[in-house]
Design an enzyme around this catalytic site. Structure first.
Site, PDB file in Angstrom:
ATOM      1  N   SER A  80       3.411   5.848  -0.049  1.00 53.10           N
ATOM      2  CA  SER A  80       3.431   4.456  -0.514  1.00 53.10           C
ATOM      3  C   SER A  80       4.611   4.024  -1.361  1.00 53.10           C
ATOM      4  CB  SER A  80       2.158   4.150  -1.283  1.00 53.10           C
ATOM      5  OG  SER A  80       1.168   3.770  -0.380  1.00 53.10           O
TER       6      SER A  80
ATOM      7  N   LYS B 230       3.687  -1.965 -10.505  1.00 58.10           N
ATOM      8  CA  LYS B 230       2.699  -2.113  -9.439  1.00 58.10           C
ATOM      9  C   LYS B 230       1.346  -2.377 -10.095  1.00 58.10           C
ATOM     10  CE  LYS B 230       0.948   0.493  -5.404  1.00 58.10           C
ATOM     11  NZ  LYS B 230       1.036   1.750  -4.641  1.00 58.10           N
TER      12      LYS B 230
ATOM     13  N   SER C 106       1.910   1.242   0.316  1.00 52.30           N
ATOM     14  CA  SER C 106       1.228   0.192  -0.390  1.00 52.30           C
ATOM     15  C   SER C 106       2.026  -0.443  -1.524  1.00 52.30           C
ATOM     16  CB  SER C 106      -0.076   0.749  -0.959  1.00 52.30           C
ATOM     17  OG  SER C 106       0.198   1.737  -1.947  1.00 52.30           O
TER      18      SER C 106
HETATM   19  N1  GLN Z   1      -0.370   4.583   3.925  1.00 52.36           N
HETATM   20  C1  GLN Z   1      -1.102   5.706   3.411  1.00 52.36           C
HETATM   21  C2  GLN Z   1      -2.553   5.328   3.285  1.00 52.36           C
HETATM   22  O1  GLN Z   1      -2.891   4.284   3.728  1.00 52.36           O
HETATM   23  C3  GLN Z   1      -0.540   6.120   2.088  1.00 52.36           C
HETATM   24  C4  GLN Z   1      -0.936   5.234   0.988  1.00 52.36           C
HETATM   25  C5  GLN Z   1      -0.395   5.643  -0.334  1.00 52.36           C
HETATM   26  O2  GLN Z   1       0.507   6.473  -0.426  1.00 52.36           O
HETATM   27  N2  GLN Z   1      -0.990   5.108  -1.379  1.00 52.36           N
HETATM   28  O3  GLN Z   1      -3.343   6.035   2.765  1.00 52.36           O
END
Ligand code: GLN
Length: 486
Positions: free
Chosen positions: A175, A76, A151
């Site tokens: 994410s 990532k 994400s």
């Molecule tokens: N979707 C969640 C957020 O927008 C979690 C994101 C993540 O785990 N990096 O914060």
């Protein structure tokens, strides 16, 4: 080759049925063919990959190989990689090349794994759909009009389309698990502190955790053996022994107590989704596990607490992007104030700005007690809820996400709807517990994921349970139609 598991690939390399160069070229060809449809990669590192593959082949021929030597991987784009751009999905870091590798990147490099590229993600890992990336949205391989989740959507789409055998991700509130569910792959968020955060670009430091996205739980276990472990460069990394995560994969789960929280299976959960999750629970029951309805009353407070704590930490972490030391700098600043203001307004996207505003607000002296302090208190109560639950049960089972993949664009105007994608994952992050999402069927041809939650440092249990499920089901082996060919 792209359908094989890590151990099968490793075996093929060891017995010279294929070389790492051939394997690497095979996956690079798939990326060239398929990624224009998906946009899962921000950077493809073809030249360095082939060089690393050649070195891996030498190691293999000298009998100096480990199980991971010569196997391709993608990281990532939140992980710093020396000499390779690390953008974090942001215009702010579009020109950033780190001088060093993140610890976990370095560890995998030491094994002789071959890096194919850096995967697309929501900007600074803020999002649930990958639509917040400066590099454009990632498409879901099961339906190109749908999001892959976020994400870590790039990593999940890349594994789902078999463009790479395994990939890394990060999970702050869901994410890894949520995009794994929406893309039909297996994704593990380890216990907070299990994997070093050194060199992983910070979003919310008390929640961020690196993890693994793969086809199978067994593949996750194989990688985790080298990925996890104490790092003196990360003061929050846990100095706990790292077990052999593959050692107990086949252990019987007979007598295992599995809790199903009532809070997840209420009238708000789509009945068809609930059926799929219950069907997965039944599979465990068939293998001798004992199912219980449990109460986790604080779970529902996870969402509001998370959206106070995470933006607060983000606002503080992102203060470093000031146009001075690295990252985007505006043209012709009038003075220092103008340099800060314009570099930041030009470099950050809307969602990131929104979180910085929220975070700054909840940390301000007039609102601190009402929001930030309260959220931290709720966080303690959530942790206690889980600690109590784990006194009587081995693991908790929930849906990973309330819905399957949604249409690109459909939630961009409704922040709350977007945030609710993580309703079943955030409280686990606040508690710092490990969780895994595994494929558990399809609804309208889109993957469904089931989430298993373990006690602290019980990744082995989660991987064991997930593996046992994958021994009797084949959801994790399904490949989206467009990506089945060579
Ligand atoms: N979707 C969640 C957020 O927008 C979690 C994101 C993540 O785990 N990096 O914060």
């Amino acid at each position: 080759m792209h359908t094989k598991t890590l151990l099968e690939l490793s075996d093929a390399l060891k017995h010279k049925k294929i070389s790492s160069i051939e394997l690497t070229q095979h996956f690079l060809d798939r990326i060239k063919k398929f990624d224009p449809m998906l946009n899962a990669f921000i950077t493809i590192t073809e030249r360095t990959a082939l060089r690393e593959a050649r070195k891996a082949d030498e190691r293999i021929s000298k009998n100096q190989a480990s199980v991971l030597t010569g196997i391709p991987i993608a990281h990532k784009d939140v992980f710093c990689t020396a000499d390779i751009k690390t953008s974090c999905g942001s215009k702010m870091l579009d020109n950033f090349v780190s001088p060093y590798d993140a610890t976990c990147v370095q560890k995998l490099k030491n094994t002789g794994m071959v890096l194919l590229g850096k995967t697309n993600m929501d900007e600074f890992a803020m999002g649930s759909s990958n639509e917040n990336s400066y590099y454009g949205p990632v498409k879901n391989p099961w339906d190109l009009d749908k999001v892959p989740g976020g994400s870590s959507g790039g990593s999940c789409a890349a594994v789902a389309a078999r463009m790479v055998p395994i990939a890394t991700g990060t999970d702050t509130g869901g994410s890894i698990r949520q995009p794994a569910a929406l893309s039909g792959v297996t994704g593990l968020k380890p216990t907070y502190g299990r994997v070093s955060r050194f060199g992983m670009i910070a979003f919310a430091s008390s929640l961020d955790q690196a993890g693994v996205i793969a086809k199978t739980a067994e593949d996750v276990a194989v990688l985790l053996n080298d990925f996890a472990g104490f790092d003196p460069n990360d003061s929050t990394s846990a100095d706990n022994p790292v077990p052999d995560f593959t050692a107990h994969l086949n252990k019987s789960i007979s007598g295992l107590h599995i809790g199903l929280p009532k809070e997840c299976f209420n009238e708000q959960l789509d009945a068809k989704m609930a059926d799929k999750i219950y069907a997965a629970a039944k599979e465990f029951e068939k293998q001798g596990a004992i199912l219980h309805d449990i109460d986790l009353p604080m779970m529902r407070a996870g969402m509001p607490a998370y959206y106070v704590v995470a933006p607060a930490e983000a606002a503080s972490n992102l203060a470093r992007y000031d146009g001075v030391r690295f990252g985007h700098r505006c043209d012709n600043p009038k003075d220092l104030e103008d340099l800060y203001a314009r570099s930041r307004s030009e470099g950050f996207g809307d969602e990131v700005k929104h979180r910085i505003f929220t975070g700054t607000y909840v940390l301000s002296s007039t609102h601190y007690n009402a929001y930030y302090k309260k959220a931290q208190q709720i966080r303690t109560l959530i942790r206690r809820d889980y600690e109590n639950a784990f006194k009587n049960i081995g693991i908790i089972l929930t849906p990973t996400s309330p819905t399957t993949a949604f249409s690109i664009g459909s939630r961009m105007k409704d922040r709350i709807q977007m945030y609710l994608s993580d309703v079943f994952t955030v409280s686990i992050s606040l508690a710092g517990l490990p969780g895994i999402s595994i494929p558990a069927g399809f609804l309208n041809n889109l993957p469904v994921g089931v989430q298993l939650i373990g006690n602290y440092f019980e990744e082995s249990t989660l991987l064991n349970v997930a593996h046992r499920y994958q021994q009797v089901t084949d959801w994790h082996l399904k490949i989206p139609e467009k990506f089945r060919g060579e």
